[in-house]
Design a protein around this motif. Structure first.
Motif, mmCIF file in Angstrom:
data_model
loop_
_atom_site.group_PDB
_atom_site.id
_atom_site.type_symbol
_atom_site.label_atom_id
_atom_site.label_comp_id
_atom_site.label_asym_id
_atom_site.label_seq_id
_atom_site.Cartn_x
_atom_site.Cartn_y
_atom_site.Cartn_z
ATOM 1 N N GLN A 385 0.846 -1.418 0.114
ATOM 2 C CA GLN A 385 -0.016 0.077 -0.015
ATOM 3 C C GLN A 385 0.911 1.106 0.001
ATOM 4 O O GLN A 385 2.081 1.183 0.679
ATOM 5 C CB GLN A 385 -0.712 -0.037 1.342
ATOM 6 C CG GLN A 385 -2.177 0.372 1.229
ATOM 7 C CD GLN A 385 -2.934 -0.041 2.213
ATOM 8 O OE1 GLN A 385 -2.482 -0.465 3.457
ATOM 9 N NE2 GLN A 385 -4.296 0.152 2.165
ATOM 10 N N ARG A 386 0.355 2.331 -0.721
ATOM 11 C CA ARG A 386 1.421 3.539 -0.570
ATOM 12 C C ARG A 386 0.851 4.435 0.543
ATOM 13 O O ARG A 386 -0.325 4.390 0.820
ATOM 14 C CB ARG A 386 0.760 4.319 -1.771
ATOM 15 C CG ARG A 386 1.614 3.768 -3.037
ATOM 16 C CD ARG A 386 1.099 4.684 -4.299
ATOM 17 N NE ARG A 386 1.683 6.295 -4.219
ATOM 18 C CZ ARG A 386 3.040 6.525 -4.376
ATOM 19 N NH1 ARG A 386 4.134 5.699 -4.197
ATOM 20 N NH2 ARG A 386 3.474 8.044 -4.028
ATOM 21 N N VAL A 387 1.921 4.820 1.317
ATOM 22 C CA VAL A 387 1.593 5.426 2.473
ATOM 23 C C VAL A 387 2.337 6.750 2.359
ATOM 24 O O VAL A 387 3.311 7.010 1.940
ATOM 25 C CB VAL A 387 1.844 4.581 3.708
ATOM 26 C CG1 VAL A 387 0.956 3.697 4.030
ATOM 27 C CG2 VAL A 387 3.266 4.204 3.922
ATOM 28 N N ARG A 388 1.852 7.791 3.318
ATOM 29 C CA ARG A 388 2.605 8.771 3.653
ATOM 30 C C ARG A 388 3.114 9.024 5.171
ATOM 31 O O ARG A 388 2.194 8.754 5.859
ATOM 32 C CB ARG A 388 1.888 10.268 3.132
ATOM 33 C CG ARG A 388 2.377 11.429 3.602
ATOM 34 C CD ARG A 388 1.748 12.349 3.042
ATOM 35 N NE ARG A 388 2.694 13.647 2.521
ATOM 36 C CZ ARG A 388 2.602 14.338 1.785
ATOM 37 N NH1 ARG A 388 1.324 14.468 0.844
ATOM 38 N NH2 ARG A 388 3.363 15.422 1.414
ATOM 39 N N ILE A 389 4.333 9.416 5.526
ATOM 40 C CA ILE A 389 4.686 9.463 6.669
ATOM 41 C C ILE A 389 4.605 10.614 7.362
ATOM 42 O O ILE A 389 4.681 11.841 6.636
ATOM 43 C CB ILE A 389 6.132 9.264 6.822
ATOM 44 C CG1 ILE A 389 6.398 7.796 6.433
ATOM 45 C CG2 ILE A 389 6.666 9.244 8.283
ATOM 46 C CD1 ILE A 389 7.735 7.466 5.876
ATOM 47 N N ILE A 390 3.710 10.886 8.758
ATOM 48 C CA ILE A 390 3.226 12.130 9.055
ATOM 49 C C ILE A 390 3.914 12.538 10.400
ATOM 50 O O ILE A 390 3.368 13.195 10.988
ATOM 51 C CB ILE A 390 1.646 11.883 9.128
ATOM 52 C CG1 ILE A 390 1.127 10.860 9.932
ATOM 53 C CG2 ILE A 390 0.984 12.147 8.018
ATOM 54 C CD1 ILE A 390 -0.073 10.788 10.399
ATOM 55 N N SER A 391 4.943 12.093 10.609
ATOM 56 C CA SER A 391 5.733 12.684 11.526
ATOM 57 C C SER A 391 7.274 12.577 11.327
ATOM 58 O O SER A 391 7.748 12.119 10.446
ATOM 59 C CB SER A 391 5.389 11.893 13.151
ATOM 60 O OG SER A 391 6.124 10.696 12.899
ATOM 61 N N GLU A 392 7.947 13.392 12.110
ATOM 62 C CA GLU A 392 9.439 13.328 12.107
ATOM 63 C C GLU A 392 10.217 12.234 12.421
ATOM 64 O O GLU A 392 9.315 11.389 13.253
ATOM 65 C CB GLU A 392 10.043 14.497 13.011
ATOM 66 C CG GLU A 392 9.495 15.931 12.608
ATOM 67 C CD GLU A 392 10.260 16.498 11.647
ATOM 68 O OE1 GLU A 392 11.247 15.976 10.835
ATOM 69 O OE2 GLU A 392 9.633 17.480 10.953
#
Lengths: 440, 614
Positions: A385-392
């Motif tokens: 699945q394509r994901v986006r990382i939302i934290s440092e």
């Protein structure tokens, strides 16, 4: 589907806060500006009057002294109470307002009269500068109330001569209402009746699906809907124009963009927001912005995460949040595919339970193609699945789920949490807490 | 051990606004212990609209974990069935909790008493109306009408005193024709807890308009406050009115023989019980995502109980507001790494719009804990304004007070007197190292003298609070064994010293380290080993000008309890003043963090140096 967007059936509940008049019929076609329901709010001001004390009688004698009773409609200067003490001790009390007697208290000796306004009473302007004998330009200095203040009939609007009470000149309000203008050119002050017409408009173009009797209607339309992460500003609409795939520069906005909804695939700066306000742009959909830039350019502060009621002419929708990130590809592709169409935007964001996110709705009123099911934002993680990382430290980077370890792992902070291994764009694997990725 | 009337095992749930938590308590040879804990999303909102679904799911997780069937075949608790828990209890803060408005005659007297009663019962106080609150009658009327609270508490006047003023307040409420927040069909509950002489009049004024309940005056005489009856009535009405409107609660309350309590009210009960159990003053704090609650129990007999809610101080939904209220500089002062204010604001707002993210890097963790320190500090400041003595009372003064006459209404939060500081909520309970939680509590509250520190391990205080009300013994046992994680004892001399100056000498025998005689210097933070369950008698000799509870420069003998962190000696001074120069301050923070081993040392040293970003 078409160029990255999906058309789903979007339903919008358009409802008054209090029962009022519904202006549409079931099945009726509506445009964003079509009024769906309206109500005249007439917040009658209650006057709490110490009648017992003013007549010089004990509180428990007040009911006997009253000439009018609870529920009676009284007129201005009408005698509503009389106290007789001996032959010459007659005292009368005149109502200071038109209204309905709501309460007569034998305990506190007070009478409550709720003022009533006629439905369409015009505002009243009067020459306050003349009454207090000052130059019009000095009027603002002498005002006892400011624009927006509520005032009752007989209250002092302006006063001149602070120190020598003997020479003080005052101007009294001829009617109750709200001060709407203090004119330093003419010396006039305008008092308007606190009438508030609340109109709920359709917000999207579509058809009335069901009526909510006395309250409004549900409007539905086939539409493409894109959800942002954070927004400010009220509901609005305009033609969608993709200004850039990258950072939106101030010079990319021209006076022709008045009333338009601009799309930027990258962040917006403080200067760009200022330029958009100057040119009368109705909305901006961008990836991110700096929080301090929003504060500076739009003059608003965000404390708890509830927005949407800001009194600004521009609605800003950030698809990714704060900082400097580019817009996720599918959102940008969808917006590009929708260019030139009418877009309805709403910046309302509410992050607590029952979360509300800002949205862009692009209606397709005549759509006869297949309708997609609206998918919920929550999806379980799956391999590939394509994901986006939302934290440092990988904030904003995209990747593909490469591994879903079953056991919780220890982070650099030493916390033990369930993680996901994400293959970043350059193929590097990154171990991220599962709570810190978004599926898209 | 428990007596015969005690239940064999107990199932308790807490329906929070987002998660429903269930715990199972069982009796073994040594007494009561926590067996397992399960949780599931709360199902009070659409599309489920039935709170019992979430409760069943949370209990279902417990069943999986324990392999026992806790609910009957019909999905209901069945206390009689073999193997089933003997008692089911629940608390709730779902659906926005209990939102109240309070009204009184004088803002700092009866209105404040009413406010304390409402807060103590677990409510959020939306506004306080009083004759002297500076607003005009029509403004108050509009406010009452706009707010739409769940209920109103009206107080005013001492018994037998003048009726006029409280009558005026009642008339304002009547003029506003208030409507409740939930359910338009029933009348708004109003509790009258004022002058008994005015009851008849209040009934006439409000009886027709609202659902009026009359209870004992909460200020029968000026010098005494009796909040109990009003608080009980609030709980009662909460069940009867507010909960009855929330979907599924009618069913849930049929499951339990004990009324469902508002969550903060139950935590308050737990705090009071802890104070009585240990015979000491307690401050408890629960830092949540949206709000921070502070509870304090002070007084010779632990009779002064106050709770406050800081509605917009929290670690996720309200995190931006913490930054706004505290200011970026106050947050940055706790960071040993250089971070620019612009970078900080963007990160915090991203946390606000994605409240479920967790810190992955040390930098993120440090930022989160810096924010927690400020949220806790602000919440305590707010708490002090309400935790104070009664105003307007007569006091007998002696000749010694000739030159130091204190006004009435002083706060009774005395950090030197404080014996026990209990922290709860994600930021404190889930800190990767317990020492981090201890430091957050020390930095934010700055306890003085000798204070025990603890955190709630898995936030089960609500369930234990309601259990305490019916079966104190099992509640106390589970509380001590499974709920609290004792961090240890902090010794912090009051006073400010020059760096390197001796502030305290500690003498005594520690169970593991043996005989010790340690000098604590100004600006130092140190730890001596004292494990959980261990205790030691120490002699504390403060330097001239410093106080550990016995007076400036006076020696004190104290018994201290151990914990996972040990005995913390805090020589940083009270008040704690950080170096004003940023690089010097960061160096000092790193020194402190390393000296108590609060963070991974190599990572902290490596990250403490990069240039300012953003």
């Amino acid at each position: 589907m078409n160029s990255g967007y999906q058309v789903t059936m979007v339903r919008k509940v358009r409802k008054l806060p209090l029962p009022g008049e519904v202006l549409v019929q079931p099945g009726q076609r509506v445009e964003p500006e079509t009024p769906v329901a309206r109500i005249d709010l007439r917040p009658g001001i209650p006057w709490v009057l110490p009648v017992g004390r003013l007549l010089g009688i004990e509180s428990d004698l007040l009911p006997a002294a009253m000439l009018r009773q609870v529920g009676d409609r009284v007129r201005l200067r009408e005698v509503i109470a009389v106290a007789q003490k001996g032959i010459y001790g007659r005292k009368e009390y005149e109502s200071p307002t038109d209204g309905v007697i709501e309460d007569i208290s034998h305990r506190s000796g007070r009478v409550v009269i709720r003022e009533e306004f006629g439905r369409e009473e015009p505002p009243i302007s009067f020459d306050v500068a003349f009454e207090i004998g000052c130059k019009p330009r000095d009027l603002p200095r002498n005002m006892m109330k400011k624009v927006g203040d509520e005032i009752k009939r007989g209250q002092v609007v302006a006063k001149k001569g602070e120190t020598q009470a003997f020479f003080t000149k005052t101007a009294l309000a001829p009617i109750s209402g709200v001060i709407t203008e203090v004119n330093a050119q003419t010396g006039y002050v305008t008092i308007s009746r606190p009438f508030k017409e609340v109109i709920v408009r359709a917000y999207v173009s579509g058809a009335v699906a069901t009526l909510l009797p006395g309250r409004g209607a549900v409007v539905e339309t086939p539409a493409a809907r894109i959800i942002g992460a954070f927004g400010v500003g009220r509901e609005g609409h305009g033609r969608l124009r993709v200004a850039t795939a990258d950072v939106l520069e101030p010079n990319a906005i021209t006076p022709e963009d008045e009333g338009a909804i601009l799309v930027a695939g990258g962040p917006v700066s403080r200067e760009t927001l200022r330029r958009a306000l100057e040119c009368g742009v109705r909305g901006i959909i961008a990836s991110t912005a700096g929080y301090l830039d929003i504060v500076e350019a739009l003059g608003i502060k965000v404390g708890v995460g509830i927005t949407g009621q800001e009194d600004i002419p521009l609605t800003l929708i950030l698809t990714e949040g704060f900082g400097r990130l580019s817009m996720r590809e599918n959102s940008f592709a969808a917006l590009r595919g929708l260019e030139g169409r009418l877009a309805c935007v709403n910046g309302a964001t509410q992050i607590r339970a029952g979360a509300i996110r800002p949205e862009v709705v692009v209606p397709f009123p005549g759509w006869d193609g297949p309708l997609a099911e609206e998918t919920g934002p929550e999806e379980d993680l799956a391999l590939g699945q394509r994901v986006r990382i939302i934290s440092e430290p990988y904030f904003g980077q995209m990747g593909v789920v490469a591994e879903l370890p079953r056991q919780p792992e220890v982070l650099p902070t030493e916390a033990r949490v369930p993680v996901v291994v994400v293959a970043l764009a350059d193929g590097t694997p990154a171990r991220i807490p599962r709570a810190n990725v978004e599926v898209f | 051990m428990a007596n015969d009337s005690s239940p064999g095992s107990i199932l308790a749930t807490d329906c929070g606004s987002t998660t429903t938590k269930a715990i199972l308590i069982d009796r073994d040879a040594t007494g009561y212990r926590l067996v397992a804990r399960g949780e599931a999303p709360t199902t009070v909102e659409a599309p489920f609209e039935d709170v019992t679904l979430g409760v069943r799911n949370a209990v279902g997780e417990l069943e999986e974990l324990t392999g026992r069937s806790l609910l009957g075949p019909d999905g209901l608790p069945s206390p009689g069935r073999p193997g089933s828990p003997g008692l089911f209890l629940s608390t709730s803060s779902a659906g926005g909790g209990l939102q109240m408005m309070v009204a009184g005659v004088i803002k700092s007297m009866t209105a404040e008493s009413a406010q304390r009663a409402a807060l103590g019962a677990g409510a959020i106080v939306m506004d306080t109306i009083a004759i002297d609150d500076g607003r005009r009658p029509h403004e108050k009327i509009r406010r009452i009408r706009d707010l739409r609270p769940d209920m109103i508490v009206l107080s005013g006047g001492v018994d037998g005193g003048t009726v006029t003023h409280v009558a005026q307040v009642a008339e304002l409420i009547a003029a506003a024709r208030p409507r409740p927040r939930l359910g338009s069909s029933f009348r708004l509950p109003v509790i009258y807890a004022g002058n008994v002489k005015a009851r008849e009049h209040i009934r006439k004024v409000l009886g027709e308009l609202v659902d009026l309940r009359v209870v004992a005056n909460l200020r029968p005489v000026m010098e005494r406050e009796e909040l109990g009856p009003a608080r009980e009535e609030i709980h009662h009405l909460f069940m009867e009115h507010v909960m009855a409107q929330a979907p599924g609660y009618a069913t849930l309350s049929g499951w339990t023989p004990v009324p469902i309590m508002p969550t903060p009210g139950a935590v308050g009960l737990a705090m009071q019980s802890v104070a009585r159990l240990h015979g000491t003053s307690v401050i408890g704090v629960d830092i949540g995502g949206a709000t921070t609650d502070v509870f304090s129990v002070f007084g010779a007999d632990q009779e002064l109980f106050v709770r406050t809610v800081s509605a917009n101080l929290g670690m996720s939904y309200s995190v931006s507001n913490v930054l706004l209220e505290a200011g970026a500089d106050n947050v940055l002062r706790w960071l040993p790494l250089p971070v620019s204010p612009a970078d900080l604001t963007n990160r915090i707002r991203n946390k606000m719009i994605r409240p479920t993210t967790i810190p992955q890097t040390l930098e993120e963790l440090l930022i989160e804990q810096a924010l927690a320190r400020e949220a806790l500090r602000l919440a305590l400041e707010h708490h002090r304004t309400l935790a104070r003595g009664l105003k307007g009372i007569q006091r007998l003064r002696h000749v010694g007070e000739t030159f130091s006459q204190e006004a009435t209404g002083q706060t009774h939060i005395n950090l030197m007197e404080l014996g026990f500081l209990v922290g709860s909520g994600g930021a404190l309970s889930h800190a990767p190292r317990r020492m981090q939680a201890a430091l957050m509590l020390l930095d934010a509250f700055q306890p003085e003298g000798v204070t025990r520190l603890a955190v709630d391990s898995i936030f089960m205080m609500p369930q234990l609070g309601v259990l305490w009300a019916v079966h104190p013994e099992p509640a106390a046992q589970v509380f001590e064994r499974d709920c609290l994680v004792h961090l240890g004892t902090a010794v912090a001399p009051v006073g400010v010293g020059r760096p390197g100056e001796r502030v305290l000498t500690v003498r005594g025998v520690l169970p593991t380290a043996g005989e010790v005689e340690e000098e604590l210097l100004a600006g130092q933070l140190r730890v001596l080993p004292l494990a959980p369950g261990e205790r030691a008698d120490l002699e504390l000799s403060p330097a001239w000008g410093f106080d550990v509870g016995a007076g400036k420069g006076r020696r004190a003998r104290v018994g201290v309890q151990g914990g996972v962190c040990g005995l913390i000696l805090d020589g940083r001074g009270r008040p704690l003043i950080l170096p004003p120069d940023p690089p010097e301050r960061r160096r000092k923070l790193v020194e402190w963090f390393l000296s108590v081993d609060a963070y991974p040392a190599d990572l902290l040293k490596r990250q403490a140096g990069p240039p300012i970003r953003g």
